[in-house]
Design a protein around this motif. Structure first.
Motif, PDB file in Angstrom:
ATOM      1  N   ILE A   1       0.841  -1.190   0.000  1.00  0.00           N
ATOM      2  CA  ILE A   1       0.000   0.000   0.000  1.00  0.00           C
ATOM      3  C   ILE A   1       0.880   1.245   0.000  1.00  0.00           C
ATOM      4  O   ILE A   1       1.774   1.391   0.841  1.00  0.00           O
ATOM      5  CB  ILE A   1      -0.931   0.016   1.222  1.00  0.00           C
ATOM      6  CG1 ILE A   1      -1.923  -1.155   1.159  1.00  0.00           C
ATOM      7  CG2 ILE A   1      -1.687   1.341   1.308  1.00  0.00           C
ATOM      8  CD1 ILE A   1      -2.823  -1.264   2.367  1.00  0.00           C
TER       9      ILE A   1
ATOM     10  N   GLN B   1     -13.520  -3.146  -3.115  1.00  0.00           N
ATOM     11  CA  GLN B   1     -13.922  -1.765  -2.828  1.00  0.00           C
ATOM     12  C   GLN B   1     -14.045  -0.888  -4.080  1.00  0.00           C
ATOM     13  O   GLN B   1     -14.501   0.253  -3.988  1.00  0.00           O
ATOM     14  CB  GLN B   1     -12.927  -1.124  -1.862  1.00  0.00           C
ATOM     15  CG  GLN B   1     -12.974  -1.718  -0.460  1.00  0.00           C
ATOM     16  CD  GLN B   1     -14.316  -1.516   0.201  1.00  0.00           C
ATOM     17  OE1 GLN B   1     -14.733  -0.394   0.457  1.00  0.00           O
ATOM     18  NE2 GLN B   1     -15.023  -2.618   0.471  1.00  0.00           N
ATOM     19  N   ALA B   2     -13.658  -1.385  -5.216  1.00  0.00           N
ATOM     20  CA  ALA B   2     -13.732  -0.576  -6.446  1.00  0.00           C
ATOM     21  C   ALA B   2     -15.171  -0.146  -6.701  1.00  0.00           C
ATOM     22  O   ALA B   2     -16.102  -0.950  -6.621  1.00  0.00           O
ATOM     23  CB  ALA B   2     -13.207  -1.373  -7.632  1.00  0.00           C
TER      24      ALA B   2
ATOM     25  N   ASP C   1      -0.072  -2.371  -4.867  1.00  0.00           N
ATOM     26  CA  ASP C   1      -1.364  -3.032  -5.033  1.00  0.00           C
ATOM     27  C   ASP C   1      -2.486  -2.021  -4.850  1.00  0.00           C
ATOM     28  O   ASP C   1      -3.484  -2.037  -5.573  1.00  0.00           O
ATOM     29  CB  ASP C   1      -1.524  -4.155  -4.000  1.00  0.00           C
ATOM     30  CG  ASP C   1      -0.440  -5.218  -4.134  1.00  0.00           C
ATOM     31  OD1 ASP C   1      -0.339  -5.796  -5.228  1.00  0.00           O
ATOM     32  OD2 ASP C   1       0.299  -5.448  -3.165  1.00  0.00           O
ATOM     33  N   LYS C   2      -2.302  -1.130  -3.860  1.00  0.00           N
ATOM     34  CA  LYS C   2      -3.285  -0.089  -3.584  1.00  0.00           C
ATOM     35  C   LYS C   2      -2.559   1.228  -3.352  1.00  0.00           C
ATOM     36  O   LYS C   2      -1.446   1.254  -2.829  1.00  0.00           O
ATOM     37  CB  LYS C   2      -4.124  -0.460  -2.351  1.00  0.00           C
ATOM     38  CG  LYS C   2      -4.952  -1.731  -2.522  1.00  0.00           C
ATOM     39  CD  LYS C   2      -5.719  -2.081  -1.257  1.00  0.00           C
ATOM     40  CE  LYS C   2      -6.517  -3.367  -1.443  1.00  0.00           C
ATOM     41  NZ  LYS C   2      -7.260  -3.751  -0.207  1.00  0.00           N
TER      42      LYS C   2
ATOM     43  N   LEU D   1      -5.788  -0.647  -7.099  1.00  0.00           N
ATOM     44  CA  LEU D   1      -6.904   0.134  -6.575  1.00  0.00           C
ATOM     45  C   LEU D   1      -6.402   1.512  -6.177  1.00  0.00           C
ATOM     46  O   LEU D   1      -5.421   1.634  -5.446  1.00  0.00           O
ATOM     47  CB  LEU D   1      -7.535  -0.546  -5.355  1.00  0.00           C
ATOM     48  CG  LEU D   1      -8.726   0.197  -4.741  1.00  0.00           C
ATOM     49  CD1 LEU D   1      -9.966   0.055  -5.624  1.00  0.00           C
ATOM     50  CD2 LEU D   1      -9.033  -0.314  -3.330  1.00  0.00           C
ATOM     51  N   LEU D   2      -7.096   2.532  -6.655  1.00  0.00           N
ATOM     52  CA  LEU D   2      -6.783   3.914  -6.298  1.00  0.00           C
ATOM     53  C   LEU D   2      -7.868   4.424  -5.355  1.00  0.00           C
ATOM     54  O   LEU D   2      -9.060   4.365  -5.672  1.00  0.00           O
ATOM     55  CB  LEU D   2      -6.734   4.804  -7.538  1.00  0.00           C
ATOM     56  CG  LEU D   2      -6.611   6.317  -7.297  1.00  0.00           C
ATOM     57  CD1 LEU D   2      -5.240   6.658  -6.710  1.00  0.00           C
ATOM     58  CD2 LEU D   2      -6.828   7.094  -8.587  1.00  0.00           C
ATOM     59  N   ALA D   3      -7.469   4.911  -4.184  1.00  0.00           N
ATOM     60  CA  ALA D   3      -8.400   5.549  -3.257  1.00  0.00           C
ATOM     61  C   ALA D   3      -8.065   7.043  -3.215  1.00  0.00           C
ATOM     62  O   ALA D   3      -6.899   7.422  -3.235  1.00  0.00           O
ATOM     63  CB  ALA D   3      -8.271   4.945  -1.863  1.00  0.00           C
TER      64      ALA D   3
ATOM     65  N   VAL E   1      -1.449   0.055 -10.810  1.00  0.00           N
ATOM     66  CA  VAL E   1      -1.983   0.013  -9.447  1.00  0.00           C
ATOM     67  C   VAL E   1      -3.338  -0.697  -9.450  1.00  0.00           C
ATOM     68  O   VAL E   1      -4.197  -0.422 -10.297  1.00  0.00           O
ATOM     69  CB  VAL E   1      -2.118   1.440  -8.884  1.00  0.00           C
ATOM     70  CG1 VAL E   1      -2.896   1.446  -7.571  1.00  0.00           C
ATOM     71  CG2 VAL E   1      -0.744   2.064  -8.687  1.00  0.00           C
TER      72      VAL E   1
ATOM     73  N   LEU F   1      -8.618   0.515   3.121  1.00  0.00           N
ATOM     74  CA  LEU F   1      -7.518  -0.040   2.335  1.00  0.00           C
ATOM     75  C   LEU F   1      -7.255  -1.504   2.668  1.00  0.00           C
ATOM     76  O   LEU F   1      -6.639  -2.218   1.880  1.00  0.00           O
ATOM     77  CB  LEU F   1      -6.246   0.787   2.560  1.00  0.00           C
ATOM     78  CG  LEU F   1      -6.250   2.185   1.925  1.00  0.00           C
ATOM     79  CD1 LEU F   1      -5.076   3.010   2.438  1.00  0.00           C
ATOM     80  CD2 LEU F   1      -6.225   2.097   0.404  1.00  0.00           C
TER      81      LEU F   1
ATOM     82  N   ASP G   1     -11.395  -5.856   0.799  1.00  0.00           N
ATOM     83  CA  ASP G   1     -11.424  -6.296  -0.600  1.00  0.00           C
ATOM     84  C   ASP G   1     -12.696  -5.793  -1.281  1.00  0.00           C
ATOM     85  O   ASP G   1     -13.644  -5.361  -0.620  1.00  0.00           O
ATOM     86  CB  ASP G   1     -11.385  -7.828  -0.675  1.00  0.00           C
ATOM     87  CG  ASP G   1     -10.084  -8.404  -0.134  1.00  0.00           C
ATOM     88  OD1 ASP G   1      -9.033  -7.766  -0.347  1.00  0.00           O
ATOM     89  OD2 ASP G   1     -10.122  -9.489   0.496  1.00  0.00           O
TER      90      ASP G   1
END
Length: 283
Positions: free
Chosen positions: A2, A187-188, A67-68, A98-100, A96, A182, A185
């Motif tokens: 992360i 969460q997209a 990964d995130k 997942l982007l938050a 990447v 984060l 799982d």
């Protein structure tokens, strides 16, 4: 792995601390503009990488193997969109997973002018095709409580929020929520509207300060132009004075209120109360 951008900032450093309670330090990357500011994290085993929103080449190496990625919104109001675009494009190039992104409460309908850059960033994220989730953070209580010494000195809290209810929370509450999300799982596509459990007016805040300090403190509501002038007179820069005055007007229209309690559900406890934060600010 992360990656957290802005990791030496007020929110970013708290996110790192929250992640350290959940992950081995070696699985966390603190992406910072000035690596020397992350030396204390490196000493604890966190990977510290140089990442400057204005230097896309630095972002490519900072995001490698992520990964995130948590994109904490840039602090330079008026320059956020190109800076965020550089992060989004670099995240996509780095693959990447997942982007938050830390946006603003009810970004799509917010009356706060501050929301415009967040709206545009959210659009850029959608257009990128990256798997993403949006953390729409409400107001940080610290934004108001930083003014307690001045309120005690003059016996007044100034503002333009009228009777607008403000569901703020501690910065640490939002940091815990970011760390919690984060770790989840699937969460997209999720959008979280994050705010404090307890809403208050600035009049309520003035009364709380008065009660705990034992000194008379009242709230004085001002027109936007007069509040901005008072902020300028106190030495605030033009841009910050404008932002705070405009935000208060937005608060008067309900822009800082939410009662969905998504924040407390994410962190598994009630959000920090106004009374507790006033107590802490008073020492």
């Amino acid at each position: 792995m992360i990656v957290v951008t802005g990791a030496s900032g007020q929110l970013g450093s708290l996110v790192i601390e929250a992640l350290l309670k959940k992950l081995p330090a070696g699985e966390i990357v603190a992406a910072v503009r000035h690596p020397e500011k992350g030396a204390y994290l490196a000493a604890r085993g966190v990977q510290v990488r140089q990442a400057d929103y204005d230097q896309p080449a630095s972002l490519a190496s900072a995001f490698k193997g992520a990964d995130k990625l948590l994109l904490i919104s840039a602090s330079e109001v008026g320059r956020r969109v190109p800076q965020h675009r550089a992060v989004i494009e670099s995240a996509k190039a780095a693959g990447v997973g997942l982007l938050a992104y830390t946006s603003i409460l009810h970004a799509d309908t917010s009356p706060l002018p501050l929301a415009a850059e967040h709206q545009e960033t959210e659009s850029l994220i959608r257009a990128s095709g990256l798997p993403a989730l949006i953390l729409r953070n409400g107001w940080y209580s610290e934004n108001y409580l930083a003014g307690i010494p001045t309120a005690l000195q003059y016996g007044v809290v100034l503002g333009s929020a009228g009777e607008g209810r403000i569901a703020s929370a501690a910065r640490a509450d939002y940091a815990e929520a970011a760390a919690a999300v984060l770790m989840l799982d699937n969460q997209a596509g999720r959008i979280y509207e994050l705010a404090g459990d307890q809403a208050y007016t600035l009049g309520d805040m003035a009364r709380e300060i008065s009660q705990q300090s034992g000194k008379a403190v009242a709230y004085q509501n001002l027109p936007e132009s007069e509040f901005k002038a008072a902020l300028l007179g106190a030495g605030l820069p033009e841009g910050l004075a404008t932002l705070l005055a405009e935000s208060d007007i937005g608060a008067s229209k309900g822009g800082l209120f939410d009662d969905g309690r998504q924040l407390s559900r994410l962190i598994g406890r009630p959000t920090t109360t106004l009374a507790a934060q006033v107590r802490l600010a008073l020492g």
